[in-house]
Design an enzyme around this catalytic site. Sequence first.
Site, PDB file in Angstrom:
ATOM      1  N   PHE A   1      -3.966   2.682  14.637  1.00 20.83           N
ATOM      2  CA  PHE A   1      -4.413   3.726  13.711  1.00 20.83           C
ATOM      3  C   PHE A   1      -5.483   3.097  12.832  1.00 20.83           C
ATOM      4  CE2 PHE A   1      -1.740   7.609  13.458  1.00 20.83           C
ATOM      5  CZ  PHE A   1      -0.902   7.343  14.536  1.00 20.83           C
TER       6      PHE A   1
ATOM      7  N   LYS B   1     -10.396  -4.819  18.115  1.00 22.60           N
ATOM      8  CA  LYS B   1      -8.979  -5.152  18.307  1.00 22.60           C
ATOM      9  C   LYS B   1      -8.560  -4.972  19.763  1.00 22.60           C
ATOM     10  CE  LYS B   1      -7.885  -3.962  13.514  1.00 22.60           C
ATOM     11  NZ  LYS B   1      -6.851  -4.710  12.797  1.00 22.60           N
TER      12      LYS B   1
ATOM     13  N   LYS C   1     -13.122  -0.730  15.196  1.00 20.81           N
ATOM     14  CA  LYS C   1     -11.796  -1.385  15.276  1.00 20.81           C
ATOM     15  C   LYS C   1     -11.210  -1.258  16.680  1.00 20.81           C
ATOM     16  CE  LYS C   1     -10.623  -0.870  10.399  1.00 20.81           C
ATOM     17  NZ  LYS C   1      -9.888  -0.129   9.373  1.00 20.81           N
TER      18      LYS C   1
ATOM     19  N   ASP D   1      -3.326  -6.183   4.254  1.00 19.06           N
ATOM     20  CA  ASP D   1      -4.385  -7.045   4.769  1.00 19.06           C
ATOM     21  C   ASP D   1      -4.414  -8.402   4.082  1.00 19.06           C
ATOM     22  OD1 ASP D   1      -5.715  -5.600   6.852  1.00 19.06           O
ATOM     23  OD2 ASP D   1      -6.251  -4.132   5.312  1.00 19.06           O
TER      24      ASP D   1
ATOM     25  N   LYS E   1      10.280 -15.109 -11.588  1.00 22.34           N
ATOM     26  CA  LYS E   1       9.145 -14.285 -12.017  1.00 22.34           C
ATOM     27  C   LYS E   1       8.066 -15.203 -12.603  1.00 22.34           C
ATOM     28  CE  LYS E   1       8.058 -10.332 -14.886  1.00 22.34           C
ATOM     29  NZ  LYS E   1       8.077 -10.168 -16.319  1.00 22.34           N
TER      30      LYS E   1
ATOM     31  N   ASP F   1      -3.830 -10.672  11.854  1.00 24.19           N
ATOM     32  CA  ASP F   1      -4.010  -9.339  12.432  1.00 24.19           C
ATOM     33  C   ASP F   1      -3.013  -9.202  13.596  1.00 24.19           C
ATOM     34  OD1 ASP F   1      -4.825  -7.088  13.861  1.00 24.19           O
ATOM     35  OD2 ASP F   1      -6.888  -7.306  13.164  1.00 24.19           O
ATOM     36  N   ILE F   2      -1.937  -8.456  13.336  1.00 22.99           N
ATOM     37  CA  ILE F   2      -0.814  -8.435  14.288  1.00 22.99           C
ATOM     38  C   ILE F   2      -1.243  -7.845  15.624  1.00 22.99           C
ATOM     39  CG2 ILE F   2       1.488  -7.520  14.731  1.00 22.99           C
ATOM     40  CD1 ILE F   2       1.963  -7.453  11.736  1.00 22.99           C
ATOM     41  N   VAL F   3      -1.840  -6.644  15.570  1.00 23.93           N
ATOM     42  CA  VAL F   3      -2.124  -5.961  16.834  1.00 23.93           C
ATOM     43  C   VAL F   3      -3.131  -6.753  17.669  1.00 23.93           C
ATOM     44  CG1 VAL F   3      -3.945  -4.334  16.099  1.00 23.93           C
ATOM     45  CG2 VAL F   3      -2.327  -3.669  17.861  1.00 23.93           C
TER      46      VAL F   3
ATOM     47  N   ASN G   1       0.853  -1.192   0.000  1.00 20.69           N
ATOM     48  CA  ASN G   1       0.000   0.000   0.000  1.00 20.69           C
ATOM     49  C   ASN G   1       0.887   1.239   0.000  1.00 20.69           C
ATOM     50  OD1 ASN G   1       0.519   0.903   2.849  1.00 20.69           O
ATOM     51  ND2 ASN G   1      -0.213  -1.176   3.203  1.00 20.69           N
TER      52      ASN G   1
END
Length: 418
Positions: A324, A343, A339, A280, A291, A307-309, A211
Amino acid sequence: MALSGQKILLGVTGSIAAYKAAELVRLLTGAGHEVRVVMTPSARKFIGETTFQALSGRRVLWDQFATGEDQAFAHIELAKSDLAVIAPATAGTIGKMAAGLADNLLLSALLATDCPVIVCPAMNSRMWNHPAVRENVQTLARRGVIMVSPEAGDLACGEQGEGRLADVQRIFQEVDAALAPASSNDFAGRRIIITAGATREPIDSVRYVSNRSSGRMGFAMARAARRRGARVTVIAANCSLEREPGVRCIDVSTSEEMRAALNRELDVNDVLIMSAAVADYKVLPGGTPGKIERKLKNDLKLVPTADIVSSFRKGSDRRLTVGFAAEYGRENMERAREKLKEKNLDMIVFNDVSRSDVGFESEDNEIVIMAPGREDVFVSKTSKFICAERILDQIRELLDVNGTGGAHEEQGKINFGD
Ligand code: PMT
């Protein structure tokens, strides 16, 4: 609280906005600072040095080759300032700073100084949007220069657009923020770990899913926390920014590497701030060597990353944890609150990533800080550094109150006033 009595080098360059620098001198001297005004030769075509001399109470310097007793090494003396502010900064001066040129007194002093530098651009919007100016601004920002972006509105040439010198009060606030943290030590003894940037989930040796996060918000958090006395570790995912002095930095690339680094480091930290934009999705099969042929694209599958956190919030961890929320459009602000709960965070910072002037990649942000049982705090568009300061103010309050955070309760809604 800001320090007073600091030596501030105020560089004024050749823009029609040079007259606004007079008001800045008044505010800075009024706050008790010693202001040393340096004009570029072209600035003198827009405003007289007598104005600055009268307001600052000091001789205005501009001649690189002046031979007076106190001027022989003027650039070195000026370099010993506590802070340098260039307002207004023209495209020419920004370009020369980026290239490391020193063909006038101001530029020589800036090359010789290691004090914090604030640059406040002012120019026509076409110039401001020119790729050369954009690149020069990015170069300065990467080197740690604090950029105070220009505002949109009527321009001197009769056109409309982004390019007007930022409001003088806002520049004054940036000066205050740049000086203030050095005087406060309210995070002394605290350890803070901050994630920044965009993880990359490899498809093969040359392609990845990622991203637009640059890491600016996370690095601004790190700078602000370090200046307030914290011991800071940044886990940086693919950030090309200049490293923050005094901050330990661990480089990672994928979300798995970020999670592993956090696993190793988290224990000794009091606060976790997840400002990284973790991808994500990852691709299966991922990281295929070489390649992959174009015609094989249908064999690839997107699967969610861990989902790390959230994974660190399961179990008994009561470390203060701030997330965030990157939401597309202000109308999606309530997603941030969801969230916060889902979370199990102590605080979440909403930002709108549909805008080009804040959020991803830009120097500025506009945020809403949400925490259970507390009023939302709205911080209108300002530099990411000042946003970081306001986030730290809230974190400090939570640490003071209960060391971690609180129960997750329903929140009041923010009124944006428009
Ligand atoms: O880096 P800049 O260019 O300065 O831009 C800053 C920013 C816009 C990236 C930053 O301010 C920001 O919003 N960061 C969070 C981006 C994000 O991933 O938001 P989210 O709403 O998708 O995720 C919510 C939280 O969960 C985040 O704290 C995120 O780090 C975390 N998360 C998300 C996915 C995942 N797999 N693991 C996570 O831990």
